[in-house]
Design an enzyme around this catalytic site. Structure first.
Site, mmCIF file in Angstrom:
data_model
loop_
_atom_site.group_PDB
_atom_site.id
_atom_site.type_symbol
_atom_site.label_atom_id
_atom_site.label_comp_id
_atom_site.label_asym_id
_atom_site.label_seq_id
_atom_site.Cartn_x
_atom_site.Cartn_y
_atom_site.Cartn_z
ATOM 1 N N GLN A 1 67.047 120.339 146.539
ATOM 2 C CA GLN A 1 66.110 120.093 147.638
ATOM 3 C C GLN A 1 64.883 120.992 147.477
ATOM 4 O O GLN A 1 65.022 122.181 147.183
ATOM 5 C CB GLN A 1 66.799 120.377 148.986
ATOM 6 C CG GLN A 1 65.970 119.977 150.186
ATOM 7 C CD GLN A 1 66.690 120.258 151.502
ATOM 8 O OE1 GLN A 1 67.651 121.013 151.549
ATOM 9 N NE2 GLN A 1 66.217 119.636 152.552
ATOM 10 N N HIS B 1 64.985 113.964 154.725
ATOM 11 C CA HIS B 1 64.492 112.687 154.191
ATOM 12 C C HIS B 1 65.487 112.152 153.177
ATOM 13 O O HIS B 1 66.254 112.903 152.575
ATOM 14 C CB HIS B 1 63.121 112.853 153.537
ATOM 15 C CG HIS B 1 63.117 113.800 152.376
ATOM 16 N ND1 HIS B 1 63.113 115.168 152.538
ATOM 17 C CD2 HIS B 1 63.135 113.582 151.045
ATOM 18 C CE1 HIS B 1 63.129 115.737 151.357
ATOM 19 N NE2 HIS B 1 63.142 114.810 150.424
ATOM 20 N N ASP C 1 56.633 108.753 147.365
ATOM 21 C CA ASP C 1 56.651 110.095 146.789
ATOM 22 C C ASP C 1 55.627 110.147 145.672
ATOM 23 O O ASP C 1 55.688 109.360 144.720
ATOM 24 C CB ASP C 1 58.058 110.366 146.233
ATOM 25 C CG ASP C 1 58.250 111.798 145.768
ATOM 26 O OD1 ASP C 1 57.277 112.441 145.349
ATOM 27 O OD2 ASP C 1 59.404 112.253 145.815
ATOM 28 N N ILE C 2 54.667 111.061 145.794
ATOM 29 C CA ILE C 2 53.628 111.160 144.770
ATOM 30 C C ILE C 2 53.849 112.345 143.844
ATOM 31 O O ILE C 2 53.007 112.662 143.016
ATOM 32 C CB ILE C 2 52.220 111.285 145.401
ATOM 33 C CG1 ILE C 2 52.226 112.399 146.440
ATOM 34 C CG2 ILE C 2 51.792 109.961 145.997
ATOM 35 C CD1 ILE C 2 50.898 113.076 146.600
ATOM 36 N N HIS D 1 65.872 109.604 149.715
ATOM 37 C CA HIS D 1 65.163 108.969 148.601
ATOM 38 C C HIS D 1 65.764 107.582 148.354
ATOM 39 O O HIS D 1 66.984 107.450 148.259
ATOM 40 C CB HIS D 1 65.349 109.775 147.312
ATOM 41 C CG HIS D 1 64.739 111.134 147.319
ATOM 42 N ND1 HIS D 1 63.773 111.529 146.421
ATOM 43 C CD2 HIS D 1 64.959 112.213 148.114
ATOM 44 C CE1 HIS D 1 63.432 112.789 146.654
ATOM 45 N NE2 HIS D 1 64.138 113.231 147.666
HETATM 46 P P1 AMP Z 1 63.647 116.840 147.768
HETATM 47 O O1 AMP Z 1 63.388 117.985 148.685
HETATM 48 O O2 AMP Z 1 64.267 117.201 146.461
HETATM 49 O O3 AMP Z 1 64.403 115.727 148.429
HETATM 50 O O4 AMP Z 1 62.255 116.225 147.328
HETATM 51 C C1 AMP Z 1 61.097 116.270 148.122
HETATM 52 C C2 AMP Z 1 60.167 115.280 147.557
HETATM 53 O O5 AMP Z 1 58.963 115.247 148.313
HETATM 54 C C3 AMP Z 1 59.772 115.554 146.108
HETATM 55 O O6 AMP Z 1 60.161 114.453 145.315
HETATM 56 C C4 AMP Z 1 58.252 115.685 146.171
HETATM 57 O O7 AMP Z 1 57.656 115.094 145.033
HETATM 58 C C5 AMP Z 1 57.922 114.940 147.427
HETATM 59 N N1 AMP Z 1 56.641 115.330 148.012
HETATM 60 C C6 AMP Z 1 56.188 116.576 148.196
HETATM 61 N N2 AMP Z 1 54.954 116.545 148.736
HETATM 62 C C7 AMP Z 1 54.613 115.249 148.903
HETATM 63 C C8 AMP Z 1 53.468 114.578 149.407
HETATM 64 N N3 AMP Z 1 52.399 115.252 149.859
HETATM 65 N N4 AMP Z 1 53.482 113.233 149.401
HETATM 66 C C9 AMP Z 1 54.535 112.538 148.946
HETATM 67 N N5 AMP Z 1 55.639 113.136 148.453
HETATM 68 C C10 AMP Z 1 55.685 114.469 148.439
#
Ligand code: AMP
Ligand code: ZN
Length: 137
Positions: free
Chosen positions: A93, A99, A30-31, A101
């Site tokens: 979310q 996905h 995650d970036i 974490h």
């Molecule tokens: P969540 O929907 O809360 O589970 O989190 C989605 C995660 O995806 C967040 O922590 C974002 O930082 C991460 N994210 C979004 N775009 C990218 C990307 N291009 N590459 C890596 N991580 C991403």
């Protein structure tokens, strides 16, 4: 063009630091600014949330998480590991593609993520990913 950012990562249209891949699952770093260094284990098919997974995808997601978690343990020996996913905006979310974490934890971290360093910069994430990949064999 697919608007889902994780579908685009799976398709190779957006670069990601990959740590694990099999037929059903892709794991990558995650970036984002909020969660730098989380390892995200995504089901490759676009399923919005856990309710939408079929049994095969659910089993594959769990297996992928366990494999990557073991590799994180082998590479970094954290004292603990958080494993979570959020469902719906009120639960935090932000990307609506299923996905999980994974976050290594050490005593004294509180809810912060440290890996070997707090809030690792991009180059560090590449190094951590390489260590996890090596531990996955
Ligand atoms: P969540 O929907 O809360 O589970 O989190 C989605 C995660 O995806 C967040 O922590 C974002 O930082 C991460 N994210 C979004 N775009 C990218 C990307 N291009 N590459 C890596 N991580 C991403
Ligand atoms: Zn998607």
């Amino acid at each position: 063009m697919n608007e889902c950012i994780f579908c685009r990562i799976v398709a190779g249209q957006i670069p990601a630091t990959r740590v694990y891949e099999d037929a059903h699952v892709l794991a990558f770093m995650d970036i984002g600014q909020v969660n730098p260094g989380h390892v995200l284990v995504a089901v490759k098919a676009h399923a919005e949330n856990l309710y939408a997974l079929d049994d095969e995808q659910a089993a594959a997601a769990a297996r992928g998480c366990v494999r990557v978690a073991r590799a994180i343990r082998a590479a970094f020996a954290p004292q603990g590991l958080s494993v979570y996913q959020a469902n719906g905006k009120p639960a935090g979310q932000t990307v609506f593609h299923y996905h999980v974490h994974l976050l290594p934890r050490h005593d004294g971290d509180g809810m912060e993520l440290t890996w070997p360093v707090k809030n690792p910069p991009r180059e560090k994430l590449e190094q951590y990913a390489a260590k996890i990949r090596a531990a996955l064999g």
